[in-house]
Scaffold this active site. Structure first.
Site, PDB file in Angstrom:
ATOM      1  N   GLU A   1     -11.374  11.578 -52.290  1.00 26.79           N
ATOM      2  CA  GLU A   1     -11.657  12.086 -50.948  1.00 26.79           C
ATOM      3  C   GLU A   1     -12.535  13.329 -50.937  1.00 26.79           C
ATOM      4  O   GLU A   1     -12.969  13.772 -49.877  1.00 26.79           O
ATOM      5  CB  GLU A   1     -10.358  12.327 -50.160  1.00 26.79           C
ATOM      6  CG  GLU A   1      -9.464  13.442 -50.656  1.00 26.79           C
ATOM      7  CD  GLU A   1      -8.369  12.927 -51.583  1.00 26.79           C
ATOM      8  OE1 GLU A   1      -8.563  11.850 -52.188  1.00 26.79           O
ATOM      9  OE2 GLU A   1      -7.331  13.615 -51.712  1.00 26.79           O
ATOM     10  N   ASN A   2     -12.819  13.901 -52.106  1.00 27.34           N
ATOM     11  CA  ASN A   2     -13.779  14.997 -52.129  1.00 27.34           C
ATOM     12  C   ASN A   2     -15.225  14.499 -52.054  1.00 27.34           C
ATOM     13  O   ASN A   2     -16.151  15.317 -52.066  1.00 27.34           O
ATOM     14  CB  ASN A   2     -13.571  15.881 -53.360  1.00 27.34           C
ATOM     15  CG  ASN A   2     -13.658  15.130 -54.652  1.00 27.34           C
ATOM     16  OD1 ASN A   2     -13.118  14.033 -54.785  1.00 27.34           O
ATOM     17  ND2 ASN A   2     -14.347  15.688 -55.628  1.00 27.34           N
TER      18      ASN A   2
END
Lengths: 232, 220
Positions: free
Chosen positions: B47-48
């Site tokens: 999710e980064n």
């Protein structure tokens, strides 16, 4: 319109005590480390910092915390910083923890000129306390306001003299979002090229969002969790 | 015998399907990547800002600009793509990610999850967990059935601050595989040698046991 400044100290020269800052990066990846060092040198205080994380004890925003320059931290995850935890538990530091996607989207809203957004993250949790909730198609969403930040400080891989920015790999993270969201946006970059040398199709952040740009003199790029595998 | 963390991950990997986009949380969920069936095309979302997460780099090839959501150095795979955090949570919110696997401190019989805060003791933050559980259609929790004091973590209601409400679909613990149903935790499989009675005694929430409960089978 000259956006190029000489270095970090000039870029942050007019950041006053009590300012609200956005700082790009995820963990220690893609953080504006030259500007953070300059903020420590300047000794500006009572800052409100909006950033996904709070650095580690001796790097990133941790350096500002150590000098007690931060009044309030708005972040999604702060688990890697013992000094942070100490200041939080002793009440020296005000902290607002918000979901990571909400953090990103509140930056996005600011950069897109929208006052607020609806998101399902946090419905039914303490994050929802005091917020307007609305149902859409039978599902509940929270109203989350766009951020207002005096300065956004981001780190990009490359820029041209027009302030157009290109990011690299996962060092992109929150940087382009915060770049759009600051009243004044400062970008520190590894490579600064004349206008015309970036392919316009490859620019991630249009220079209209960027007010000051400089090539950083020192990028340590510290790795937080060095994980490797052995060659067979 | 209760399952090891690796075996929990191995069992969860059996829930993967061809073409799935999958988000793996920190801890046991990360280990699921080691058990993706050979030949199955599964794309890992970090999710980064990465789709197509590869294994850890070889020693000396670490790149500080390339990390996962646990801040570990990683690699890309052919077809990988980078994007910013808003797009990352945009694809999560829009339901494009097929499966989310994450850890938990507590899960309730209604599928509520708590995993981000212990008041007065630990405040690390929710990171992306609240966004993930609020939007993912298919959430599997990897967890220990009890805490170190032997108390059940599968409860009638969570006692810790919630991360999300009514969102968990399935649990793989060190003792059992369970579905969350409107009537409570439904026991599907038990760890080899672990009795239904033991699982019952370590499940504080409502446990449904229908017919014979098979043992979890490991093929390799």
């Amino acid at each position: 319109m000259n956006k190029v400044v000489n270095g970090a100290d000039e870029a942050i020269r007019d950041i006053p005590d009590g300012a609200t800052l956005m700082l790009g990066g995820f963990g220690l990846c893609g953080i504006p480390e030259n500007c953070i060092a300059a903020l420590v040198r300047k000794g500006v205080r009572q800052l409100t910092c909006i950033s996904n994380n709070a650095g580690v004890d001796d790097f990133g925003i941790g350096l500002l915390l150590k000098q007690k320059q931060v009044k309030k931290m708005i972040a999604s995850y702060v688990g890697e910083n013992a000094e942070f935890e100490r200041q939080l538990l002793s009440g020296e530091l005000e902290v607002e923890l918000i979901p990571q996607g909400t953090l990103a989207t509140r930056c996005l809203a600011a950069g897109y000129g929208m006052p607020a957004v609806f998101t399902p993250a946090g419905v039914g949790t303490e994050v929802a306390e005091g917020k307007e909730t609305r149902q859409f198609n039978g599902k509940a969403y929270l109203l989350e306001m766009a951020f207002e930040a005096d300065f956004a400080i981001v780190k990009a891989w490359k820029a041209d003299t027009e302030g157009n920015l290109v990011f690299r790999e996962t060092a992109r993270n929150f940087n382009p979002l915060m770049a759009m969201a600051g009243k004044i946006t400062i970008a520190e970059v590894e490579e600064l090229v004349p206008a015309g040398e970036l392919n316009p199709d490859h620019v991630h952040t249009p220079g209209i969002y960027v007010h000051r740009v400089f090539r950083g003199t020192s990028f340590e790029k510290r790795i937080e969790q060095r994980t490797v595998r052995k060659k067979a | 015998m209760s399952l090891t963390k690796e075996q929990i991950a191995q069992r969860i990997a059996r829930e993967l399907r061809e073409g799935y986009y999958v988000n793996l949380g920190i801890g046991i969920p990360t280990l699921v990547a080691n058990y993706i069936p050979v030949g199955m095309n599964v794309v890992l979302q970090s999710e980064n800002g990465l789709l197509g997460m590869g294994p850890f780099p070889f020693e000396g090839e670490e790149d500080p600009d390339l990390i996962n959501a646990g801040k570990q150095t990683i690699t890309t795979v052919p077809g990988s793509v980078f994007f910013d955090s808003a797009m990352s949570f945009g694809m999560i919110r829009a339901g494009k990610v097929n499966l989310t696997v994450l850890g938990a401190m507590e899960v309730s019989e209604r599928g509520d999850i708590a995993n981000w805060k212990i008041p007065g003791k630990m405040v690390k933050g929710m990171g992306g967990a609240m966004d993930l559980v609020a939007s993912a259609r298919n959430i599997i929790v990897a967890m220990m059935h009890t805490n170190p004091r032997g108390e059940s973590k599968l409860l009638p209601s969570c006692t810790l601050p919630l991360t999300g409400v009514g969102c968990v679909k399935k649990i793989v613990s060190d003792l059992a595989v369970l579905d969350i149903t409107p009537a409570g935790f439904k026991l599907l499989e038990r760890a080899p040698g672990v009795s239904v009675e033991e699982i019952q005694s370590k499940t504080a929430g409502k446990l449904l046991v229908e017919g014979e409960i098979p043992e979890i089978v490991f093929y390799d």
